[in-house]
Design an enzyme around this catalytic site. Structure first.
Site, mmCIF file in Angstrom:
data_model
loop_
_atom_site.group_PDB
_atom_site.id
_atom_site.type_symbol
_atom_site.label_atom_id
_atom_site.label_comp_id
_atom_site.label_asym_id
_atom_site.label_seq_id
_atom_site.Cartn_x
_atom_site.Cartn_y
_atom_site.Cartn_z
ATOM 1 N N THR A 187 0.780 -1.297 -0.092
ATOM 2 C CA THR A 187 0.074 0.026 0.007
ATOM 3 C C THR A 187 0.935 1.337 0.009
ATOM 4 O O THR A 187 1.951 1.372 0.606
ATOM 5 C CB THR A 187 -0.999 0.084 1.251
ATOM 6 N N GLU A 331 -5.082 -3.116 4.336
ATOM 7 C CA GLU A 331 -4.689 -3.476 5.680
ATOM 8 C C GLU A 331 -5.879 -4.442 6.331
ATOM 9 O O GLU A 331 -5.568 -5.029 7.157
ATOM 10 C CB GLU A 331 -4.315 -2.420 6.595
ATOM 11 N N LYS A 444 -7.463 10.221 -3.871
ATOM 12 C CA LYS A 444 -8.110 9.155 -4.176
ATOM 13 C C LYS A 444 -8.674 9.191 -5.644
ATOM 14 O O LYS A 444 -9.635 9.705 -6.030
ATOM 15 C CB LYS A 444 -9.222 8.886 -3.467
ATOM 16 N N TRP A 449 -4.836 5.312 -5.357
ATOM 17 C CA TRP A 449 -4.185 6.389 -4.499
ATOM 18 C C TRP A 449 -2.808 7.197 -5.429
ATOM 19 O O TRP A 449 -2.105 6.630 -6.040
ATOM 20 C CB TRP A 449 -3.321 5.845 -3.476
HETATM 21 P P1 AMP Z 1 -6.670 1.119 0.031
HETATM 22 O O1 AMP Z 1 -5.856 0.744 0.852
HETATM 23 O O2 AMP Z 1 -5.978 1.449 -1.411
HETATM 24 O O3 AMP Z 1 -7.846 0.042 -0.427
HETATM 25 O O4 AMP Z 1 -7.294 2.499 0.695
HETATM 26 C C1 AMP Z 1 -8.153 2.197 1.619
HETATM 27 C C2 AMP Z 1 -8.695 3.676 1.894
HETATM 28 O O5 AMP Z 1 -9.645 3.946 0.893
HETATM 29 C C3 AMP Z 1 -9.440 3.913 3.426
HETATM 30 O O6 AMP Z 1 -8.536 4.184 4.221
HETATM 31 C C4 AMP Z 1 -10.429 4.964 2.856
HETATM 32 O O7 AMP Z 1 -9.668 6.333 3.028
HETATM 33 C C5 AMP Z 1 -10.753 4.745 1.322
HETATM 34 N N1 AMP Z 1 -11.985 4.070 1.361
HETATM 35 C C6 AMP Z 1 -12.153 2.841 0.968
HETATM 36 N N2 AMP Z 1 -13.632 2.759 1.009
HETATM 37 C C7 AMP Z 1 -14.172 3.591 1.154
HETATM 38 C C8 AMP Z 1 -15.547 4.027 1.068
HETATM 39 N N3 AMP Z 1 -16.396 3.151 1.131
HETATM 40 N N4 AMP Z 1 -15.821 5.260 1.629
HETATM 41 C C9 AMP Z 1 -14.928 6.201 1.638
HETATM 42 N N5 AMP Z 1 -13.454 5.963 1.730
HETATM 43 C C10 AMP Z 1 -13.220 4.599 1.217
#
Ligand code: AMP
Length: 551
Positions: A187, A331, A444, A449
């Site tokens: 990540t 995570e 995002k 990211w």
């Molecule tokens: P990743 O590890 O790349 O999957 O990103 C995780 C992050 O995506 C989380 O810590 C959130 O900040 C964001 N995220 C994931 N799902 C949602 C959701 N349904 N609504 C808002 N933010 C989300």
């Protein structure tokens, strides 16, 4: 007193054996772009996974917990790798093909990948990186693509199909410790190097069972799921493992992720469920508005990765597709919450509001909110704090590299071992999470990211740039895009186009991460401790105080 129950380890090989026998007739359907998808039964996947494991061990010398990387789209061969690698005891490392070159190199070296299995059409991405991948000894190429790009490579090059052909059709999968590493995924956050999350057989097994529960995705062998979420993004949200437990068919889009082919594959293959980030659905919605298609089979849609706009949910409701919103992270395997409304709200005016939250925590995920001073906050639907979680499929550390200690940075793990998510939100008394903010400043974009710090650092490497701060700004198509605010040195002659070209040069920044919005500022606003104060920039942008140029 000890229990009297058997202690059978929860292993990926057991999921594979179950799926390929009990659900042997279920299918992985890979879209090929010409209307004739490639169909492979779960029984065939089981045979080919065994053959791949033989090839990896006997021809390529993979043993112990060696890392085998994949650089692949969602397709049947990738599913085979998903099962073969962990089942034989090695560690599957899914490489995110959207990362900038420099990060991919860092990650593959950090994980010490010995083999990369790559889709042929991704060789233009892999070939220039290979000389920098210090530990990679073998490249296995699957599917179409120009092999000559690998001419002169130090690593040995193999054809996937030639490797598996003629190998024994069964493999005696070892009886592993269920806590051992099965798969890893990096990540990339705001600060520092990417961080490796290493899933265990046990965590994947338990997570898969949760994904299958009626209050989660709740699919059966009567379903076909369109797996748009990439297999390199948190194990495609656990779908390949979950489906092998229940016999759900998988429709894999391969590289055809644009709205038109997605609409075509829905019409032709009639999936009942699909999973993807909001951007994909926004694109599909526009496509369906422009060109009518019969998408009536698709009644359930899981959306996560970033917040699902209520308007999108409404639009899909009108099309007869019921959106279920979910939250998770690399995570968290990723299922952290899922927004199934409580029984008393179903059919009432309250229902929609519940569906717009990030959802409820499933059994197996404990949650708490921590205030700015470290205090526990109540679940009162008002007190906003940082979400912390723990559970059997939640990371308790990051991978520290070969032979190194596990990493538990204080900003990511509490002293008592909970994961600090970096997400700020409120929790209602009945356990529904609503995210209100993000503690970090990553951008995002389309569910992936973009690190603002990385863009800033790259910008500030330009000789004419004194300072630069990058903030996320709302974007209709991608959710968020970067706004680059730069302080130019006196006498500078650079323009924005020049800066953008500079960012793109030498693989500094991946093309899709390059900012379109640019502005010059006199100085970057700072907090009391001298950090960039991005809140101020966001406010200035929102209030139209910045003179923004769009490239
Ligand atoms: P990743 O590890 O790349 O999957 O990103 C995780 C992050 O995506 C989380 O810590 C959130 O900040 C964001 N995220 C994931 N799902 C949602 C959701 N349904 N609504 C808002 N933010 C989300």
């Amino acid at each position: 007193m000890l229990s009297t129950m058997q202690d059978v380890p929860l292993l990926i090989s057991r999921i594979l054996e179950h799926g390929s026998s009990i659900h042997g007739a279920s299918q992985v359907i890979t879209w090929t772009g010409d209307g004739e998808p490639a169909r492979r039964s779960y029984a065939e996947i089981g045979v080919r996974a065994a053959q791949l494991a033989h090839a990896l061990r006997e021809d390529l010398g993979i043993e112990g917990d060696d890392r085998v990387a994949t650089l692949m789209w969602n397709n049947a061969e990738h599913v085979e790798a998903y099962f073969a690698i962990p089942s034989m005891g090695a560690v599957l490392h899914t490489l995110n093909l959207r990362l900038p070159a420099e990060q991919l190199v860092w990650i593959a070296n950090h994980a010490a990948d010995r083999v990369v299995i790559v889709n042929g059409l991704l060789l233009p991405l892999l070939a220039p990186l290979l000389p920098h991948l210090a530990t990679v000894e073998h490249v296995v190429v699957a599917g179409p693509g120009d092999r000559s790009l690998l001419d002169g490579a130090r690593a040995r090059v193999h054809e996937y199909e030639e490797l598996v052909a003629g190998k024994p059709t069964a493999y005696e999968w070892p009886e592993l410790d269920e806590r051992s590493a099965a798969a890893m995924c990096y990540t990339s956050g705001t600060t520092g190097d990417p961080k490796g999350v290493v899933y265990s057989h046990r965590s994947i097994y338990l997570h898969s069972m949760q994904v299958n529960m009626a209050q989660s995705m709740g699919l059966t062998d009567q379903d076909t799921t369109l797996v748009v979420v990439p297999q390199f993004h948190v194990n495609a949200w656990g779908l390949p493992h979950a489906t092998f437990m229940t016999g759900v068919n998988m429709l894999m889009p391969d590289r055809f992720l644009q709205p038109a082919p997605l609409a075509q594959m829905i019409e032709q293959e009639r999936p009942t469920h699909a999973a993807a980030v909001p951007t994909i659905w926004q694109g599909l919605l526009a496509e369906l508005n422009a060109h009518s298609r019969d998408v009536s089979s698709l009644t359930q849609v899981t959306i996560g990765g970033s917040a699902c706009p209520p308007s999108l949910m409404e639009a899909f409701d009108k099309l007869g597709m019921r959106v279920c919103h979910a939250w998770g992270m690399t995570e968290t395997s990723p299922l952290g919450t899922i927004a199934r409304p409580p029984a008393h709200a179903v059919g009432t005016e309250e229902e929609f509001a519940y569906r717009c939250t990030q959802g409820r925590f499933p059994a197996g995920v404990e949650a708490r909110l921590t205030g700015p001073g470290g205090e526990r906050l109540p679940w009162d639907g008002e007190s906003a704090g940082e979400l912390e979680v723990r559970g059997s499929w939640i990371a308790g550390a990051y991978y520290g590299g070969q032979g190194a200690e596990l990493l538990r940075p204080a900003d990511k793990f509490s002293e008592d071992g909970w994961l600090k998510t970096g997400d700020v939100g409120i929790i209602s008394p009945d356990g529904y999470l609503t995210l209100t903010d993000r503690a970090k400043d990553v951008i995002k974009s389309g569910g992936e990211w973009i690190s603002s710090v990385e863009l800033e650092n790259a910008l500030m490497a330009h000789p004419d740039v004194a300072e630069a701060a990058v903030v996320a700004v709302p974007d209709d198509k991608w959710g968020e895009r970067p706004l680059a605010t730069v302080v130019l040195k006196e006498g500078s002659t650079t323009d924005f186009a020049g800066l953008r070209t500079f960012l793109a040069e030498e693989g500094r920044i991946a093309k899709w991460q390059l900012p379109e919005r640019w502005t010059v500022i006199e100085s970057v606003p700072k907090t009391s401790v001298g950090k960039f104060d991005k809140k101020v920039l966001r406010r200035q942008y929102a209030e139209g105080e910045l003179d923004v140029t769009q490239l």
